[in-house]
Design a protein around this motif. Structure first.
Motif, PDB file in Angstrom:
ATOM      1  N   MET A  27       0.817  -1.212   0.000  1.00 53.16           N
ATOM      2  CA  MET A  27       0.000   0.000   0.000  1.00 53.16           C
ATOM      3  C   MET A  27       0.851   1.264   0.000  1.00 53.16           C
ATOM      4  N   GLY A  28       2.181   1.093  -0.123  1.00 57.04           N
ATOM      5  CA  GLY A  28       3.082   2.235  -0.207  1.00 57.04           C
ATOM      6  C   GLY A  28       3.449   2.864   1.122  1.00 57.04           C
ATOM      7  N   MET A  29       3.335   2.106   2.201  1.00 52.86           N
ATOM      8  CA  MET A  29       3.721   2.638   3.509  1.00 52.86           C
ATOM      9  C   MET A  29       4.461   1.575   4.297  1.00 52.86           C
ATOM     10  N   ASN A  30       4.955   1.971   5.465  1.00 48.67           N
ATOM     11  CA  ASN A  30       5.609   0.992   6.329  1.00 48.67           C
ATOM     12  C   ASN A  30       4.636   0.543   7.417  1.00 48.67           C
ATOM     13  N   TYR A  31       5.081  -0.437   8.181  1.00 52.65           N
ATOM     14  CA  TYR A  31       4.235  -1.030   9.218  1.00 52.65           C
ATOM     15  C   TYR A  31       3.750   0.004  10.224  1.00 52.65           C
ATOM     16  N   SER A  32       4.660   0.877  10.689  1.00 56.03           N
ATOM     17  CA  SER A  32       4.287   1.880  11.693  1.00 56.03           C
ATOM     18  C   SER A  32       3.256   2.862  11.143  1.00 56.03           C
ATOM     19  N   SER A  33       3.427   3.281   9.904  1.00 55.68           N
ATOM     20  CA  SER A  33       2.471   4.204   9.294  1.00 55.68           C
ATOM     21  C   SER A  33       1.099   3.557   9.154  1.00 55.68           C
ATOM     22  N   LEU A  34       1.081   2.300   8.749  1.00 57.37           N
ATOM     23  CA  LEU A  34      -0.185   1.578   8.634  1.00 57.37           C
ATOM     24  C   LEU A  34      -0.857   1.453   9.993  1.00 57.37           C
ATOM     25  N   ALA A  35      -0.072   1.131  11.015  1.00 58.64           N
ATOM     26  CA  ALA A  35      -0.614   0.985  12.372  1.00 58.64           C
ATOM     27  C   ALA A  35      -1.198   2.310  12.862  1.00 58.64           C
ATOM     28  N   LEU A  36      -0.502   3.416  12.602  1.00 60.55           N
ATOM     29  CA  LEU A  36      -1.006   4.727  13.031  1.00 60.55           C
ATOM     30  C   LEU A  36      -2.262   5.110  12.270  1.00 60.55           C
ATOM     31  N   LEU A  37      -2.274   4.848  10.963  1.00 58.70           N
ATOM     32  CA  LEU A  37      -3.474   5.147  10.175  1.00 58.70           C
ATOM     33  C   LEU A  37      -4.662   4.382  10.733  1.00 58.70           C
ATOM     34  N   GLN A  38      -4.469   3.115  11.043  1.00 57.55           N
ATOM     35  CA  GLN A  38      -5.559   2.303  11.569  1.00 57.55           C
ATOM     36  C   GLN A  38      -6.009   2.813  12.932  1.00 57.55           C
ATOM     37  N   LEU A  39      -5.064   3.149  13.786  1.00 58.14           N
ATOM     38  CA  LEU A  39      -5.414   3.640  15.115  1.00 58.14           C
ATOM     39  C   LEU A  39      -6.200   4.956  15.022  1.00 58.14           C
ATOM     40  N   CYS A  46      -7.994  11.946  18.259  1.00 49.87           N
ATOM     41  CA  CYS A  46      -7.008  11.538  19.250  1.00 49.87           C
ATOM     42  C   CYS A  46      -5.844  12.512  19.220  1.00 49.87           C
ATOM     43  N   THR A  47      -4.925  12.347  20.134  1.00 52.04           N
ATOM     44  CA  THR A  47      -3.731  13.184  20.183  1.00 52.04           C
ATOM     45  C   THR A  47      -2.501  12.315  19.966  1.00 52.04           C
ATOM     46  N   GLN A  48      -1.378  12.971  19.711  1.00 55.11           N
ATOM     47  CA  GLN A  48      -0.139  12.213  19.567  1.00 55.11           C
ATOM     48  C   GLN A  48       0.195  11.480  20.865  1.00 55.11           C
ATOM     49  N   LYS A  49      -0.125  12.086  21.989  1.00 56.68           N
ATOM     50  CA  LYS A  49       0.119  11.444  23.281  1.00 56.68           C
ATOM     51  C   LYS A  49      -0.671  10.136  23.385  1.00 56.68           C
ATOM     52  N   THR A  50      -1.918  10.164  22.956  1.00 56.77           N
ATOM     53  CA  THR A  50      -2.750   8.957  22.956  1.00 56.77           C
ATOM     54  C   THR A  50      -2.160   7.895  22.032  1.00 56.77           C
ATOM     55  N   ILE A  51      -1.731   8.332  20.857  1.00 57.54           N
ATOM     56  CA  ILE A  51      -1.149   7.401  19.881  1.00 57.54           C
ATOM     57  C   ILE A  51       0.099   6.743  20.470  1.00 57.54           C
ATOM     58  N   CYS A  52       0.962   7.531  21.099  1.00 58.71           N
ATOM     59  CA  CYS A  52       2.183   6.985  21.711  1.00 58.71           C
ATOM     60  C   CYS A  52       1.833   5.971  22.793  1.00 58.71           C
ATOM     61  N   ALA A  53       0.853   6.299  23.615  1.00 55.80           N
ATOM     62  CA  ALA A  53       0.469   5.397  24.703  1.00 55.80           C
ATOM     63  C   ALA A  53      -0.093   4.087  24.176  1.00 55.80           C
ATOM     64  N   LEU A  54      -0.871   4.143  23.118  1.00 55.18           N
ATOM     65  CA  LEU A  54      -1.502   2.931  22.595  1.00 55.18           C
ATOM     66  C   LEU A  54      -0.564   2.078  21.740  1.00 55.18           C
ATOM     67  N   PRO A  58       7.927   5.510  19.912  1.00 54.05           N
ATOM     68  CA  PRO A  58       8.527   6.738  20.433  1.00 54.05           C
ATOM     69  C   PRO A  58       7.820   7.987  19.900  1.00 54.05           C
ATOM     70  N   LYS A  59       7.846   9.051  20.713  1.00 50.67           N
ATOM     71  CA  LYS A  59       7.217  10.316  20.314  1.00 50.67           C
ATOM     72  C   LYS A  59       7.737  10.793  18.965  1.00 50.67           C
ATOM     73  N   GLN A  60       9.032  10.671  18.758  1.00 47.38           N
ATOM     74  CA  GLN A  60       9.632  11.148  17.511  1.00 47.38           C
ATOM     75  C   GLN A  60       9.088  10.384  16.307  1.00 47.38           C
ATOM     76  N   THR A  61       8.930   9.076  16.437  1.00 44.21           N
ATOM     77  CA  THR A  61       8.387   8.261  15.343  1.00 44.21           C
ATOM     78  C   THR A  61       6.950   8.676  15.039  1.00 44.21           C
ATOM     79  N   VAL A  62       6.150   8.811  16.088  1.00 42.77           N
ATOM     80  CA  VAL A  62       4.754   9.216  15.913  1.00 42.77           C
ATOM     81  C   VAL A  62       4.692  10.599  15.277  1.00 42.77           C
ATOM     82  N   ASN A  63       5.490  11.528  15.782  1.00 43.09           N
ATOM     83  CA  ASN A  63       5.480  12.887  15.244  1.00 43.09           C
ATOM     84  C   ASN A  63       5.882  12.901  13.774  1.00 43.09           C
ATOM     85  N   THR A  64       6.892  12.130  13.415  1.00 43.08           N
ATOM     86  CA  THR A  64       7.346  12.065  12.022  1.00 43.08           C
ATOM     87  C   THR A  64       6.232  11.553  11.109  1.00 43.08           C
ATOM     88  N   ILE A  65       5.556  10.501  11.534  1.00 42.59           N
ATOM     89  CA  ILE A  65       4.473   9.933  10.721  1.00 42.59           C
ATOM     90  C   ILE A  65       3.293  10.893  10.651  1.00 42.59           C
TER      91      ILE A  65
END
Length: 142
Positions: A27-39, A46-54, A58-65
């Motif tokens: 689908m043209g993305m990586n595993y982390s991006s797919l997981a974040l899109l689904q979440l 939601c917030t980035q803080k919620t995404i990181c907790a679930l 790392p905050k940096q990975t979530v922020n980058t995506i």
């Protein structure tokens, strides 16, 4: 758990992780991006803080995506009234279209896989998985 049982457990979950990763790449993305899109799709807003907790990413990975998704027009970010430093994250129309195109296949695969079990097998599967998770957490916390 015997060493071979731990290895078998790892192999089973890694096999599933590789399937998610292959699908993400198709689908043209990586595993982390797919997981974040689904979440985000399932839990918005939601917030980035919620995404990181679930996700425990790392905050940096979530922020980058999140910033990548935002630049692609997949997300809307709105300031929270109670704390303007944090933003609530929602899928944009484009993001919703993408999610609706690629995520239902994952949900169907997960649901169809579980539906292969009888009701008794499903109950036992989830009971044993929950029991394993509780024991695993307890062991790590010792």
């Amino acid at each position: 758990m015997k060493e071979t049982e731990g290895h078998r457990f790892d192999e089973i979950f890694q096999k599933m992780d590789r399937a998610y990763e292959r699908y993400a790449k198709s689908m043209g993305m990586n595993y982390s991006s797919l997981a974040l899109l689904q979440l985000i799709w399932e839990r918005q807003p939601c917030t980035q803080k919620t995404i990181c907790a679930l996700t425990m990413l790392p905050k940096q990975t979530v922020n980058t995506i999140v910033l990548s998704f935002y630049r692609q027009g997949l997300l809307e970010m709105l300031e929270l009234a109670e704390d303007r430093r944090h933003k609530t994250i929602l899928l944009s129309e484009k993001g919703t279209e993408l999610a609706n195109r690629i995520l239902p296949k994952i949900n169907r695969a997960e649901n169809r896989s579980i539906q292969q079990f009888t009701d008794e097998e499903k109950a036992a599967f989830f009971r044993l998985l929950e029991q394993f998770a509780a024991a695993f957490c307890e062991e790590l916390n010792r």
